[in-house]
Write a protein that holds these residues in place. Sequence first.
Motif, PDB file in Angstrom:
ATOM      1  N   LYS A 137       8.707  -3.149   3.005  1.00  0.00           N
ATOM      2  CA  LYS A 137       7.974  -2.002   3.548  1.00  0.00           C
ATOM      3  C   LYS A 137       6.642  -1.925   2.803  1.00  0.00           C
ATOM      4  O   LYS A 137       6.458  -1.124   1.901  1.00  0.00           O
ATOM      5  N   LEU A 138       5.724  -2.788   3.211  1.00  0.00           N
ATOM      6  CA  LEU A 138       4.472  -2.952   2.474  1.00  0.00           C
ATOM      7  C   LEU A 138       3.428  -1.903   2.843  1.00  0.00           C
ATOM      8  O   LEU A 138       2.494  -1.683   2.090  1.00  0.00           O
ATOM      9  N   TYR A 139       3.595  -1.277   4.001  1.00  0.00           N
ATOM     10  CA  TYR A 139       2.590  -0.317   4.491  1.00  0.00           C
ATOM     11  C   TYR A 139       3.004   1.096   4.124  1.00  0.00           C
ATOM     12  O   TYR A 139       3.527   1.830   4.922  1.00  0.00           O
ATOM     13  N   TYR A 140       2.832   1.451   2.899  1.00  0.00           N
ATOM     14  CA  TYR A 140       3.124   2.726   2.253  1.00  0.00           C
ATOM     15  C   TYR A 140       4.530   3.265   2.536  1.00  0.00           C
ATOM     16  O   TYR A 140       5.060   3.182   3.623  1.00  0.00           O
ATOM     17  N   SER A 141       5.111   3.825   1.478  1.00  0.00           N
ATOM     18  CA  SER A 141       6.431   4.445   1.617  1.00  0.00           C
ATOM     19  C   SER A 141       6.236   5.923   1.916  1.00  0.00           C
ATOM     20  O   SER A 141       5.239   6.523   1.534  1.00  0.00           O
ATOM     21  N   HIS A 142       7.171   6.523   2.599  1.00  0.00           N
ATOM     22  CA  HIS A 142       7.063   7.939   2.980  1.00  0.00           C
ATOM     23  C   HIS A 142       7.748   8.817   1.944  1.00  0.00           C
ATOM     24  O   HIS A 142       8.675   8.396   1.295  1.00  0.00           O
TER      25      HIS A 142
ATOM     26  N   MET B  59       0.834  -1.201   0.000  1.00  0.00           N
ATOM     27  CA  MET B  59       0.000   0.000   0.000  1.00  0.00           C
ATOM     28  C   MET B  59       0.865   1.246   0.000  1.00  0.00           C
ATOM     29  O   MET B  59       1.998   1.244   0.480  1.00  0.00           O
ATOM     30  N   ARG B  60       0.290   2.313  -0.557  1.00  0.00           N
ATOM     31  CA  ARG B  60       0.954   3.610  -0.584  1.00  0.00           C
ATOM     32  C   ARG B  60      -0.027   4.670  -0.106  1.00  0.00           C
ATOM     33  O   ARG B  60      -1.213   4.390   0.074  1.00  0.00           O
TER      34      ARG B  60
END
Length: 588
Positions: free
Chosen positions: A583-588, A556-557
């Motif tokens: 890092k599956l839970y959105y990148s910053h 997710m992103r």
Amino acid sequence: MKRIALIEKKKCNPAMCGDFLCMRVCPVNRRGDECITVDEDSKKPLIDEKLCIGCGICPKKCPFEAISIVNLPSKLNEDPVHRFGQNGFHLFNLPMPIFGKVVGIIGRNGIGKSTALSILAGIIKPNLGKDNFSATTRDLIEQYKGSELQNYFERLEKEEIVVSFKPQQVSLIPKSFSGTVRKLLKERDDKNQFDEITKKLELTNVLDRDVNQISGGELQRVAIAATVLKKANVYFFDEPTSYLDIKQRIKVSKFIKELADEKTAVLIIEHDLIILDYMTDYIHISYGKPGAFGVISSIQNTREGINEYLSGFLRKDNVRFRTNEINFEERPPLNLNKEAVKLVSWNNLSKKLGDFSLTGEKGELHKHYITGILGENGIGKSTFAKILAEEIEPETGAIEGSAVIAYKPQYIDTDSDETVRTFLSEAIKKFKTQLINPLELERYYDEKLHELSGGELQRVMIAKVLSKEADIYLLDEPSAYLDVEQRLVASKVIRKIAEDKGNAALIVDHDLLFMDYLSDDLIVFNGVPSKSGHVKGPFSMQEGMNLFLDSLKISMRRDHETKRPRINKLNSQLDREQKSTNKLYYSH
């Protein structure tokens, strides 16, 4: 300004208001014109919208709050496509199915989305806002001349379009059909695809069970299968993911997306924003006032449409339909405060129920934290909730702590004749501003609990639980039956009450956007549905979501404009990058 007058006939009681009080206070009536008259059939008042001056006196004076005078948006000049009688709900415009694409509709409950699908499917014959009139397909062709809908209705008239429609209320299926799942689906298999479809929708294990003995999620997938097995080229799905866990929502989304090709159009109504975004190519926004009027907006691509829905402003139509924007935040990882007060803990938890076994590692809940619970259906989430609520006892690993828990169960079933006013008396007395007003419950005060819809009853039960004196609020699937806006309001209400009281909340739900919006940390369940479940956590949001998304094989992103979470397209560059770095839970 164009306006419509609404009268809720069920609430209206002329005998109890002093014999048509609205007629007597209406300034137009008092000067000799007949703005408000008596309907000889129903013996209830009727309001002539052409004579109504919008003074607002009759709604204020009505003791039963049965009258509403609504000013329509200035841009709305056309007549409604359908009106449920004089002083009834008005629907303006219709959505447009597009061959080769999945088109979604987003909007509040009670705003005409299901009615619009029923008109396109030919289930409801629209009256074009006229009394005692039923439009033919030829009338609709003339009505929408020059638009894409003209072509749709022309093809419908020539029988070149065949519609298959999955209705919203799948719970009604067992009331209209008796027999096994196999029998139901075989009777509808026009395509000879029974084996293929039942396998894709994971129904092979329930084929020989009676339809009244399967779960809500299984019933939903049976309804989807029955819809798709019909030989059609336009498929309508009204809330296809309700009752489904997140893993099934992803699978059903992929299944529905694959239906759309150059010869097939798909139109859906969906309240889970992440799934709507993942499943559709284009969307219509439905706006207006629930129970009064609804407008279907012009079509736009999904990302821009959802972002405009969250902003509350339609740029193309130049219409503001909500005063406030819905905002999301990229919250930094929340580290547990070492001084946080522990409320309850567990260690080496186990419970066996028939063939199902639940186990749990070490975990604890703290004051001021809202903890989300994620996992598939049939994996022990509700069992764990009942153990914490002391409704059932574990075999090992007793719950430690003397926390008082207020519990809202997953399934709400009441035949009570008690009124909402009586049932919520404490909440009304102590939390009118914090609970009753934002959840919009005042209008249901005199309704009996068994008369409420699923969404109305859900909001009532949320208010009931949050009004109790407790250390932990434990809510099992509080987003069920709620529309997008109601879900976000409910999340704000839960957080505000927990913060004001200094308590904790534990939330079980399948809507990832709702959980992202609300949770501080996460408990994750894994295992085999109906056989075993294992409790892990709580983890930080990043760690917990990473663990959960890995089980779903998705990443997710964040949307760069609204910061809302979105599912990456499978094997896209960003999907591959995030999976390669775990890092599956959105990148910053």
